[in-house]
Scaffold this motif. Sequence first.
Motif, PDB file in Angstrom:
ATOM      1  N   ASN A   1       0.845  -1.191   0.000  1.00  0.00           N
ATOM      2  CA  ASN A   1       0.000   0.000   0.000  1.00  0.00           C
ATOM      3  C   ASN A   1       0.881   1.241   0.000  1.00  0.00           C
ATOM      4  O   ASN A   1       1.950   1.256   0.608  1.00  0.00           O
ATOM      5  N   ILE A   2       0.399   2.260  -0.654  1.00  0.00           N
ATOM      6  CA  ILE A   2       1.102   3.539  -0.695  1.00  0.00           C
ATOM      7  C   ILE A   2       0.386   4.482   0.261  1.00  0.00           C
ATOM      8  O   ILE A   2      -0.840   4.609   0.217  1.00  0.00           O
ATOM      9  N   ASP A   3       1.144   5.144   1.119  1.00  0.00           N
ATOM     10  CA  ASP A   3       0.584   6.120   2.050  1.00  0.00           C
ATOM     11  C   ASP A   3       0.496   7.456   1.313  1.00  0.00           C
ATOM     12  O   ASP A   3       1.461   8.224   1.279  1.00  0.00           O
ATOM     13  N   PHE A   4      -0.661   7.714   0.713  1.00  0.00           N
ATOM     14  CA  PHE A   4      -0.824   8.925  -0.084  1.00  0.00           C
ATOM     15  C   PHE A   4      -0.828  10.191   0.768  1.00  0.00           C
ATOM     16  O   PHE A   4      -0.475  11.259   0.283  1.00  0.00           O
ATOM     17  N   VAL A   5      -1.177  10.076   2.057  1.00  0.00           N
ATOM     18  CA  VAL A   5      -1.111  11.227   2.959  1.00  0.00           C
ATOM     19  C   VAL A   5       0.355  11.623   3.153  1.00  0.00           C
ATOM     20  O   VAL A   5       0.720  12.793   3.028  1.00  0.00           O
ATOM     21  N   ALA A   6       1.211  10.648   3.437  1.00  0.00           N
ATOM     22  CA  ALA A   6       2.640  10.933   3.628  1.00  0.00           C
ATOM     23  C   ALA A   6       3.255  11.470   2.336  1.00  0.00           C
ATOM     24  O   ALA A   6       4.062  12.404   2.374  1.00  0.00           O
ATOM     25  N   LEU A   7       2.870  10.881   1.213  1.00  0.00           N
ATOM     26  CA  LEU A   7       3.379  11.347  -0.083  1.00  0.00           C
ATOM     27  C   LEU A   7       2.989  12.798  -0.317  1.00  0.00           C
ATOM     28  O   LEU A   7       3.810  13.608  -0.766  1.00  0.00           O
ATOM     29  N   TYR A   8       1.751  13.144   0.014  1.00  0.00           N
ATOM     30  CA  TYR A   8       1.264  14.521  -0.153  1.00  0.00           C
ATOM     31  C   TYR A   8       2.046  15.476   0.750  1.00  0.00           C
ATOM     32  O   TYR A   8       2.486  16.532   0.309  1.00  0.00           O
ATOM     33  N   ARG A   9       2.232  15.079   1.997  1.00  0.00           N
ATOM     34  CA  ARG A   9       2.974  15.934   2.940  1.00  0.00           C
ATOM     35  C   ARG A   9       4.414  16.139   2.495  1.00  0.00           C
ATOM     36  O   ARG A   9       4.970  17.233   2.617  1.00  0.00           O
ATOM     37  N   GLN A  10       5.049  15.078   1.969  1.00  0.00           N
ATOM     38  CA  GLN A  10       6.424  15.206   1.476  1.00  0.00           C
ATOM     39  C   GLN A  10       6.492  16.190   0.317  1.00  0.00           C
ATOM     40  O   GLN A  10       7.419  17.002   0.233  1.00  0.00           O
ATOM     41  N   GLU A  11       5.522  16.128  -0.572  1.00  0.00           N
ATOM     42  CA  GLU A  11       5.514  17.037  -1.730  1.00  0.00           C
ATOM     43  C   GLU A  11       5.297  18.481  -1.287  1.00  0.00           C
ATOM     44  O   GLU A  11       5.958  19.389  -1.793  1.00  0.00           O
ATOM     45  N   ILE A  12       4.405  18.706  -0.341  1.00  0.00           N
ATOM     46  CA  ILE A  12       4.179  20.064   0.172  1.00  0.00           C
ATOM     47  C   ILE A  12       5.456  20.589   0.830  1.00  0.00           C
ATOM     48  O   ILE A  12       5.867  21.729   0.604  1.00  0.00           O
ATOM     49  N   ALA A  13       6.116  19.752   1.629  1.00  0.00           N
ATOM     50  CA  ALA A  13       7.372  20.157   2.284  1.00  0.00           C
ATOM     51  C   ALA A  13       8.449  20.447   1.250  1.00  0.00           C
ATOM     52  O   ALA A  13       9.203  21.415   1.383  1.00  0.00           O
ATOM     53  N   ARG A  14       8.529  19.623   0.195  1.00  0.00           N
ATOM     54  CA  ARG A  14       9.514  19.845  -0.861  1.00  0.00           C
ATOM     55  C   ARG A  14       9.264  21.175  -1.561  1.00  0.00           C
ATOM     56  O   ARG A  14      10.184  21.948  -1.804  1.00  0.00           O
ATOM     57  N   ARG A  15       7.993  21.471  -1.842  1.00  0.00           N
ATOM     58  CA  ARG A  15       7.651  22.735  -2.513  1.00  0.00           C
ATOM     59  C   ARG A  15       7.962  23.927  -1.632  1.00  0.00           C
ATOM     60  O   ARG A  15       8.455  24.945  -2.112  1.00  0.00           O
ATOM     61  N   GLN A  16       7.689  23.827  -0.326  1.00  0.00           N
ATOM     62  CA  GLN A  16       7.982  24.922   0.594  1.00  0.00           C
ATOM     63  C   GLN A  16       9.482  25.157   0.694  1.00  0.00           C
ATOM     64  O   GLN A  16       9.944  26.294   0.695  1.00  0.00           O
ATOM     65  N   ALA A  17      10.269  24.079   0.755  1.00  0.00           N
ATOM     66  CA  ALA A  17      11.722  24.206   0.822  1.00  0.00           C
ATOM     67  C   ALA A  17      12.264  24.833  -0.460  1.00  0.00           C
ATOM     68  O   ALA A  17      13.154  25.688  -0.418  1.00  0.00           O
ATOM     69  N   ALA A  18      11.708  24.439  -1.608  1.00  0.00           N
ATOM     70  CA  ALA A  18      12.146  25.014  -2.883  1.00  0.00           C
ATOM     71  C   ALA A  18      11.796  26.496  -2.949  1.00  0.00           C
ATOM     72  O   ALA A  18      12.597  27.309  -3.426  1.00  0.00           O
ATOM     73  N   ALA A  19      10.626  26.871  -2.455  1.00  0.00           N
ATOM     74  CA  ALA A  19      10.215  28.280  -2.463  1.00  0.00           C
ATOM     75  C   ALA A  19      11.104  29.099  -1.536  1.00  0.00           C
ATOM     76  O   ALA A  19      11.492  30.223  -1.870  1.00  0.00           O
ATOM     77  N   GLN A  20      11.459  28.528  -0.374  1.00  0.00           N
ATOM     78  CA  GLN A  20      12.335  29.238   0.553  1.00  0.00           C
ATOM     79  C   GLN A  20      13.742  29.407  -0.031  1.00  0.00           C
ATOM     80  O   GLN A  20      14.356  30.455   0.107  1.00  0.00           O
ATOM     81  N   ALA A  21      14.225  28.351  -0.697  1.00  0.00           N
ATOM     82  CA  ALA A  21      15.542  28.429  -1.317  1.00  0.00           C
ATOM     83  C   ALA A  21      15.550  29.462  -2.437  1.00  0.00           C
ATOM     84  O   ALA A  21      16.513  30.227  -2.586  1.00  0.00           O
ATOM     85  N   GLN A  22      14.485  29.516  -3.193  1.00  0.00           N
ATOM     86  CA  GLN A  22      14.377  30.491  -4.282  1.00  0.00           C
ATOM     87  C   GLN A  22      14.300  31.906  -3.713  1.00  0.00           C
ATOM     88  O   GLN A  22      14.919  32.825  -4.248  1.00  0.00           O
ATOM     89  N   ALA A  23      13.553  32.079  -2.640  1.00  0.00           N
ATOM     90  CA  ALA A  23      13.445  33.401  -2.007  1.00  0.00           C
ATOM     91  C   ALA A  23      14.789  33.843  -1.437  1.00  0.00           C
ATOM     92  O   ALA A  23      15.141  35.016  -1.504  1.00  0.00           O
ATOM     93  N   ALA A  24      15.564  32.898  -0.902  1.00  0.00           N
ATOM     94  CA  ALA A  24      16.879  33.232  -0.345  1.00  0.00           C
ATOM     95  C   ALA A  24      17.868  33.618  -1.433  1.00  0.00           C
ATOM     96  O   ALA A  24      18.768  34.419  -1.204  1.00  0.00           O
ATOM     97  N   GLU A  25      17.697  33.036  -2.624  1.00  0.00           N
ATOM     98  CA  GLU A  25      18.610  33.358  -3.731  1.00  0.00           C
ATOM     99  C   GLU A  25      18.230  34.629  -4.468  1.00  0.00           C
ATOM    100  O   GLU A  25      19.037  35.187  -5.198  1.00  0.00           O
ATOM    101  N   ALA A  26      17.009  35.093  -4.290  1.00  0.00           N
ATOM    102  CA  ALA A  26      16.548  36.292  -5.002  1.00  0.00           C
ATOM    103  C   ALA A  26      17.335  37.505  -4.500  1.00  0.00           C
ATOM    104  O   ALA A  26      17.532  37.682  -3.303  1.00  0.00           O
ATOM    105  N   PRO A  27      17.785  38.331  -5.439  1.00  0.00           N
ATOM    106  CA  PRO A  27      18.549  39.522  -5.015  1.00  0.00           C
ATOM    107  C   PRO A  27      17.623  40.542  -4.335  1.00  0.00           C
ATOM    108  O   PRO A  27      16.482  40.730  -4.723  1.00  0.00           O
ATOM    109  N   THR A  28      18.149  41.138  -3.274  1.00  0.00           N
ATOM    110  CA  THR A  28      17.380  42.174  -2.575  1.00  0.00           C
ATOM    111  C   THR A  28      17.753  43.518  -3.150  1.00  0.00           C
ATOM    112  O   THR A  28      18.893  43.760  -3.524  1.00  0.00           O
ATOM    113  N   GLN A  29      16.753  44.377  -3.182  1.00  0.00           N
ATOM    114  CA  GLN A  29      17.003  45.705  -3.783  1.00  0.00           C
ATOM    115  C   GLN A  29      16.980  46.791  -2.760  1.00  0.00           C
ATOM    116  O   GLN A  29      16.391  46.799  -1.796  1.00  0.00           O
TER     117      GLN A  29
END
Length: 169
Positions: free
Chosen positions: A141-169
Amino acid sequence: MTDNPDPQGAAPQQPQVQMRVLGQFIRDMSFENVMAQKGGRSEGQPDINVQVNLDGKKRGADHQYEVAIKLTITSKAKDSGDSLFLMEIDYGGVFHIEGIPDEQLHPFLMIECPRILFPFLRRIVSDVTRDGGYPPLNLDNIDFVALYRQEIARRQAAAQAQAAEAPTQ
């Protein structure tokens, strides 16, 4: 006199959730029996790797959504590392869904709909691997709840990394 505006004293009712499976289908499937193509035989236990991807989208008709489970399954001999087989399958379902609040629709599509599709997909994988000359692969069986949570966490980490790399003006 009461503060309750409803003369019956009943709490306001939530809309009734309705869901129906309108159809299921294999969009794409391939099974490569690598060992048979090489003319060899597999001995011993296989090492099996299963990768799961989910996709969901709104369809043109009202309240209709399409959800797909994409599996990539690789099997290698544990002792030699030789490839035994490779299976890729894109299995979809069309759902009629009503009464789900907008903020809960995405998790519903990525958790509940795949749960409904998975037993049918598991059967196909079992039949194809058996017909390909291997013992039937009965997926856990696949735990689709855990899979969903992992994807949300991955997207949040990617967004934070992108925000950290963005140049400040």
